[in-house]
Write a protein that holds these residues in place. Structure first.
Motif, PDB file in Angstrom:
ATOM      1  N   MET A  56      -4.869 -18.602   8.081  1.00  0.00           N
ATOM      2  CA  MET A  56      -5.832 -18.051   7.118  1.00  0.00           C
ATOM      3  C   MET A  56      -5.073 -17.255   6.067  1.00  0.00           C
ATOM      4  O   MET A  56      -4.263 -16.387   6.383  1.00  0.00           O
ATOM      5  N   VAL A  57      -5.305 -17.563   4.822  1.00  0.00           N
ATOM      6  CA  VAL A  57      -4.628 -16.861   3.725  1.00  0.00           C
ATOM      7  C   VAL A  57      -5.245 -15.481   3.557  1.00  0.00           C
ATOM      8  O   VAL A  57      -6.453 -15.314   3.564  1.00  0.00           O
ATOM      9  N   MET A  58      -4.391 -14.485   3.423  1.00  0.00           N
ATOM     10  CA  MET A  58      -4.868 -13.112   3.272  1.00  0.00           C
ATOM     11  C   MET A  58      -4.398 -12.576   1.926  1.00  0.00           C
ATOM     12  O   MET A  58      -3.306 -12.879   1.453  1.00  0.00           O
ATOM     13  N   VAL A  59      -5.236 -11.771   1.297  1.00  0.00           N
ATOM     14  CA  VAL A  59      -4.841 -11.119   0.047  1.00  0.00           C
ATOM     15  C   VAL A  59      -4.961  -9.618   0.214  1.00  0.00           C
ATOM     16  O   VAL A  59      -5.879  -9.120   0.844  1.00  0.00           O
ATOM     17  N   GLN A  60      -3.997  -8.924  -0.347  1.00  0.00           N
ATOM     18  CA  GLN A  60      -3.964  -7.464  -0.250  1.00  0.00           C
ATOM     19  C   GLN A  60      -4.840  -6.857  -1.351  1.00  0.00           C
ATOM     20  O   GLN A  60      -4.792  -7.290  -2.498  1.00  0.00           O
ATOM     21  N   THR A  61      -5.653  -5.894  -0.994  1.00  0.00           N
ATOM     22  CA  THR A  61      -6.478  -5.205  -1.992  1.00  0.00           C
ATOM     23  C   THR A  61      -5.903  -3.832  -2.269  1.00  0.00           C
ATOM     24  O   THR A  61      -4.970  -3.384  -1.609  1.00  0.00           O
ATOM     25  N   LYS A  62      -6.500  -3.184  -3.211  1.00  0.00           N
ATOM     26  CA  LYS A  62      -6.038  -1.855  -3.617  1.00  0.00           C
ATOM     27  C   LYS A  62      -6.155  -0.875  -2.474  1.00  0.00           C
ATOM     28  O   LYS A  62      -7.146  -0.848  -1.751  1.00  0.00           O
ATOM     29  N   GLU A  63      -5.156  -0.089  -2.278  1.00  0.00           N
ATOM     30  CA  GLU A  63      -5.151   0.887  -1.203  1.00  0.00           C
ATOM     31  C   GLU A  63      -6.159   1.988  -1.502  1.00  0.00           C
ATOM     32  O   GLU A  63      -6.267   2.472  -2.610  1.00  0.00           O
ATOM     33  N   ALA A  64      -6.931   2.334  -0.471  1.00  0.00           N
ATOM     34  CA  ALA A  64      -7.930   3.393  -0.623  1.00  0.00           C
ATOM     35  C   ALA A  64      -7.618   4.492   0.380  1.00  0.00           C
ATOM     36  O   ALA A  64      -7.776   4.304   1.573  1.00  0.00           O
TER      37      ALA A  64
ATOM     38  N   SER B 166      -5.415   0.385   4.094  1.00  0.00           N
ATOM     39  CA  SER B 166      -5.202  -0.780   3.241  1.00  0.00           C
ATOM     40  C   SER B 166      -6.160  -1.872   3.693  1.00  0.00           C
ATOM     41  O   SER B 166      -6.226  -2.196   4.873  1.00  0.00           O
ATOM     42  N   TYR B 167      -6.935  -2.403   2.747  1.00  0.00           N
ATOM     43  CA  TYR B 167      -7.951  -3.405   3.082  1.00  0.00           C
ATOM     44  C   TYR B 167      -7.454  -4.809   2.734  1.00  0.00           C
ATOM     45  O   TYR B 167      -6.814  -5.004   1.707  1.00  0.00           O
ATOM     46  N   GLN B 168      -7.793  -5.759   3.606  1.00  0.00           N
ATOM     47  CA  GLN B 168      -7.454  -7.148   3.384  1.00  0.00           C
ATOM     48  C   GLN B 168      -8.713  -7.994   3.556  1.00  0.00           C
ATOM     49  O   GLN B 168      -9.618  -7.652   4.323  1.00  0.00           O
ATOM     50  N   VAL B 169      -8.752  -9.133   2.875  1.00  0.00           N
ATOM     51  CA  VAL B 169      -9.908 -10.021   2.971  1.00  0.00           C
ATOM     52  C   VAL B 169      -9.410 -11.461   2.986  1.00  0.00           C
ATOM     53  O   VAL B 169      -8.484 -11.798   2.229  1.00  0.00           O
ATOM     54  N   PRO B 170      -9.965 -12.307   3.790  1.00  0.00           N
ATOM     55  CA  PRO B 170      -9.535 -13.712   3.797  1.00  0.00           C
ATOM     56  C   PRO B 170     -10.034 -14.430   2.549  1.00  0.00           C
ATOM     57  O   PRO B 170     -11.103 -14.134   2.031  1.00  0.00           O
ATOM     58  N   THR B 171      -9.251 -15.361   2.065  1.00  0.00           N
ATOM     59  CA  THR B 171      -9.667 -16.146   0.906  1.00  0.00           C
ATOM     60  C   THR B 171     -10.842 -17.044   1.288  1.00  0.00           C
ATOM     61  O   THR B 171     -10.883 -17.631   2.372  1.00  0.00           O
ATOM     62  N   LEU B 172     -11.786 -17.162   0.390  1.00  0.00           N
ATOM     63  CA  LEU B 172     -12.972 -17.974   0.641  1.00  0.00           C
ATOM     64  C   LEU B 172     -12.589 -19.445   0.814  1.00  0.00           C
ATOM     65  O   LEU B 172     -11.814 -19.992   0.036  1.00  0.00           O
ATOM     66  N   THR B 173     -13.152 -20.090   1.861  1.00  0.00           N
ATOM     67  CA  THR B 173     -12.926 -21.522   2.094  1.00  0.00           C
ATOM     68  C   THR B 173     -14.281 -22.229   2.157  1.00  0.00           C
ATOM     69  O   THR B 173     -15.337 -21.605   1.970  1.00  0.00           O
TER      70      THR B 173
ATOM     71  N   TRP C  56     -16.917 -14.333   5.409  1.00  0.00           N
ATOM     72  CA  TRP C  56     -16.266 -13.835   4.189  1.00  0.00           C
ATOM     73  C   TRP C  56     -17.173 -12.857   3.445  1.00  0.00           C
ATOM     74  O   TRP C  56     -16.735 -11.798   2.998  1.00  0.00           O
ATOM     75  N   ALA C  57     -18.442 -13.203   3.312  1.00  0.00           N
ATOM     76  CA  ALA C  57     -19.382 -12.357   2.573  1.00  0.00           C
ATOM     77  C   ALA C  57     -19.555 -10.994   3.245  1.00  0.00           C
ATOM     78  O   ALA C  57     -19.628  -9.959   2.576  1.00  0.00           O
ATOM     79  N   ILE C  58     -19.610 -11.002   4.566  1.00  0.00           N
ATOM     80  CA  ILE C  58     -19.767  -9.738   5.299  1.00  0.00           C
ATOM     81  C   ILE C  58     -18.552  -8.832   5.068  1.00  0.00           C
ATOM     82  O   ILE C  58     -18.682  -7.625   4.802  1.00  0.00           O
ATOM     83  N   LYS C  59     -17.370  -9.400   5.171  1.00  0.00           N
ATOM     84  CA  LYS C  59     -16.149  -8.613   5.000  1.00  0.00           C
ATOM     85  C   LYS C  59     -16.022  -8.087   3.566  1.00  0.00           C
ATOM     86  O   LYS C  59     -15.655  -6.930   3.341  1.00  0.00           O
ATOM     87  N   VAL C  60     -16.330  -8.951   2.599  1.00  0.00           N
ATOM     88  CA  VAL C  60     -16.205  -8.537   1.196  1.00  0.00           C
ATOM     89  C   VAL C  60     -17.183  -7.415   0.875  1.00  0.00           C
ATOM     90  O   VAL C  60     -16.829  -6.436   0.193  1.00  0.00           O
ATOM     91  N   LYS C  61     -18.401  -7.508   1.368  1.00  0.00           N
ATOM     92  CA  LYS C  61     -19.391  -6.455   1.117  1.00  0.00           C
ATOM     93  C   LYS C  61     -18.948  -5.131   1.732  1.00  0.00           C
ATOM     94  O   LYS C  61     -19.138  -4.063   1.136  1.00  0.00           O
ATOM     95  N   SER C  62     -18.351  -5.209   2.924  1.00  0.00           N
ATOM     96  CA  SER C  62     -17.909  -3.961   3.559  1.00  0.00           C
ATOM     97  C   SER C  62     -16.757  -3.318   2.780  1.00  0.00           C
ATOM     98  O   SER C  62     -16.683  -2.087   2.654  1.00  0.00           O
TER      99      SER C  62
END
Length: 279
Positions: A1-9, A13-20, A27-33
């Motif tokens: 699963m491809v992961m992308v690093q987001t801005k550190e808060a 550090s938050y990561q989210v899987p790329t949408l497939t 994906w939607a649940i993780k992105v909303k959180s």
């Protein structure tokens, strides 16, 4: 699963899987959180008529969404400047409009309710079918609880599994049982059925062989055993003057020693041979 690093808060550090093509619900649940953790959830949530989102937050949310979707989709969504339009577009693309989605869910649920394991089918095959249907429902945003999966697999069992199904329902709390545990118990019972079936098959083959041998043995010696029960079975020893033959009714011999039936058979054969000549 491809992961992308987001801005550190803060210190996290938050990561989210790329949408497939298959992971949109998760994906939607993780992105909303993550958007909520950054204070950006309001940019994709429904708004009051005429309400304008914060411009800075909208840019941050839009940049985040573009990082979390495939490159070819970025090109398709690049004309949008409002993150909510990107969010709603993805939802429609992956879940369909509400009516279509509801119809698909109803169809899959009906198929799930009608799932039955056929005689001769393996428990693993039935469990795989059930898991596949549940995955389809979850991909449409319809959650299926573990308890419902357990009840579905038990209801799908054929009559030969009635004993183990009744035992599971009476001895265990289904709302606390995992689906894999239920499948494991059914598979263990399936192995016992196979073992028992093989033993019964061997027993049946042995019985059939014995019957065939007995039948061939009875074919030897006409009348053997009909008048000799408890009388030495025609052993030829001792005084036979008191024994009556069950073939001719005469005294002095057993039925298997009687010669009159041979004479009758010879006469019958002669009559059959002479009949064509008489005709």
């Amino acid at each position: 699963m491809v992961m992308v690093q987001t801005k550190e808060a803060g210190t996290m550090s938050y990561q989210v899987p790329t949408l497939t093509a298959t992971n949109y619900p998760v994906w939607a649940i993780k992105v909303k959180s993550i958007l909520d953790a950054h204070g950006l959830l309001e940019t994709v949530e429904p708004r009051t008529l005429g309400e304008e989102p914060n411009a800075t937050k909208s840019k941050q949310a839009l940049a985040f969404l573009f990082q979390a979707i495939p490159e070819e989709m970025v090109l398709q969504m690049s004309s949008h400047t409002d993150p909510k339009k990107v969010w709603d577009g993805l939802k429609i693309r992956y879940l369909g409009v509400d009516r279509v989605r509801t119809a698909r869910i109803a169809t899959i649920k009906k198929e799930l309710e009608g799932l039955r394991m056929k005689e001769g089918e393996l428990v693993d095959d039935c469990a795989t079918k059930l898991s596949g249907l549940v995955s389809k429902l979850r991909s449409l945003g319809h959650e299926v609880e573990e308890e419902e999966m357990v009840r579905r697999i038990l209801d799908a069992m054929p009559k030969s599994f009635l004993q183990i199904v009744a035992s599971i329902e009476q001895c265990f709390e289904l709302d606390a049982m995992l689906f894999d545990e239920a499948v494991g118990r059914l598979k263990a019972y399936e192995e016992r059925l196979k073992s028992h079936g093989e033993k019964e098959e061997d027993k049946g083959q042995l019985l059939l062989t014995s019957v065939e041998q007995y039948g061939r043995g009875r074919g030897r010696g006409r009348g053997f055993g009909r008048g000799e029960r408890g009388r030495g079975r025609g052993s030829g020893r001792g005084d036979k003057s008191k024994f009556r033959c069950y073939e001719c009714g005469a005294f002095g011999h057993f039925a298997n020693e009687c010669t009159k039936w041979k004479d009758k058979d010879q006469e019958a054969n002669l009559i059959e041979e002479d009949e064509p000549a008489l005709l």
